[in-house]
Design an enzyme around this catalytic site. Structure first.
Site, PDB file in Angstrom:
ATOM      1  N   SER A 267       8.783  -9.217  -5.802  1.00  0.00           N
ATOM      2  CA  SER A 267       8.153  -8.266  -4.895  1.00  0.00           C
ATOM      3  C   SER A 267       8.709  -8.378  -3.476  1.00  0.00           C
ATOM      4  CB  SER A 267       6.630  -8.473  -4.933  1.00  0.00           C
ATOM      5  OG  SER A 267       5.941  -7.437  -4.279  1.00  0.00           O
TER       6      SER A 267
ATOM      7  N   ASP B   5       5.673   0.051 -13.120  1.00  0.00           N
ATOM      8  CA  ASP B   5       5.317  -0.658 -11.888  1.00  0.00           C
ATOM      9  C   ASP B   5       4.676   0.338 -10.920  1.00  0.00           C
ATOM     10  OD1 ASP B   5       5.305  -2.004  -9.368  1.00  0.00           O
ATOM     11  OD2 ASP B   5       6.954  -3.278 -10.028  1.00  0.00           O
TER      12      ASP B   5
ATOM     13  N   HIS C 197       3.881  -4.413 -12.331  1.00  0.00           N
ATOM     14  CA  HIS C 197       4.357  -5.240 -11.224  1.00  0.00           C
ATOM     15  C   HIS C 197       4.188  -6.734 -11.523  1.00  0.00           C
ATOM     16  CE1 HIS C 197       5.849  -5.426  -7.151  1.00  0.00           C
ATOM     17  NE2 HIS C 197       4.857  -6.200  -6.746  1.00  0.00           N
TER      18      HIS C 197
END
Length: 302
Positions: A126, A253, A282
């Site tokens: 991320s 995601d 995610h």
């Protein structure tokens, strides 16, 4: 009798010498606390002692504990696995400042130096992809030597926010609204956004675990890092990246949709590869554990 005593004494001396040599060769314990350039104490963990090093960087609002299922498996396969809590996260200090990519890059550099990391494979989930890119963009020989290759996992790179030259990005107002919700009731914000982060098969226990470790992050860090993440534009720095790079991203995601994250980011990095996990969200580090661990090991050995 004298001969027997002399022999016994000699054996004792040999044992002492052998013990001393073993102590000299014993591995030096890895540090559990690293001091950042501004004095902030960063909690770090190191599992395994293999010759190849994996450094795990957790995503926004997540501590190093999030990597437990990767580090347990890969340290057992002969890798030295290192992870640390970002400032304001987990067991690290919360200095109330430094929640910007320049400072975070300096924190990363301090950890790599403390563990004397060389030619490591970085696994950045991320927002942490920006930390390693910023660290390398400084262009120092030391940075280049410490990092061998990078795996960007569910990345928020290159630029999430909509701009005149980035029309497919997310409008700033949407990010502002989400931050207001976090600052009003962060536990509830996590609950509301939990389903898209995982898959239907994710257990209630796993969901609770992720929520609990996220709530150990200070609200100052949550708010400031969210703002830094969504406003960052790493397109020029990604274009200059010269390390071997692999992007792994899920096509479901919701936090960093593939068309505005890994898709364009992979095109900016010369020679980068993009692997898309069908149906992955995610939080694929807990939803696709076995596949991800295998891909990390393969990439690190390449």
């Amino acid at each position: 009798m004298r001969t027997g005593l002399a022999s016994t004494a000699m054996i004792g001396l040999m044992q002492v010498g052998t013990t001393a040599q073993a102590a000299d060769k014993a591995p030096v314990p890895a540090p559990t606390s690293v001091t950042a350039p501004d004095g902030t104490r960063l909690y770090a963990r190191c599992w395994g002692d293999g010759p190849a090093t994996l450094v795990f960087l957790a995503g926004w609002a997540l501590p190093s504990e999030a990597w437990a299922y990767q580090m347990l498996s890969l340290s057992g396969q002969g890798f030295r696995c290192i992870a640390y809590d970002r400032r304001g996260h987990g067991r690290s200090d919360d200095p109330g400042r430094g929640y910007d990519y320049d400072t975070l890059a300096a924190d990363l550099g301090a950890v790599l130096a403390a563990f004397d990391v060389r030619d490591a494979t970085i696994i950045a989930h991320s927002m942490s992809g920006g930390e390693v890119v910023r660290f390398l963009s400084r262009g120092t020989a030391d940075a280049a030597a410490r990092i061998g290759r990078i795996l960007f996992l569910a990345t928020t790179l290159p630029c999430l926010m909509a701009k005149p030259d980035n029309p497919t990005g997310v409008p700033a107002a949407m990010f502002d609204g989400a931050r207001k919700q976090m600052q009003a009731d962060f536990p509830n914000w996590i609950d509301v956004n939990a389903d898209p982060f995982v898959v239907p098969a994710t257990s209630a226990g796993m969901r609770t675990w992720i929520k609990n470790i996220m709530m150990a992050t200070t609200l100052r860090a949550v708010a400031d890092l969210n703002k830094a993440m969504v406003e960052a534009d790493f397109r020029p720095e990604l274009s200059a990246l010269s390390k071997p790079v692999l992007f792994i991203h899920g096509d479901r995601d919701a936090s960093a949709p593939l068309p505005i994250s890994a898709g364009p980011a992979a095109k900016l990095v010369r020679g980068a590869r993009l692997t898309v996990y069908e149906g992955a969200p995610h939080g694929l580090f807990i939803t696709h554990i076995e596949r991800l661990n295998a891909d990390i090991a393969t990439f690190a050995r390449s």
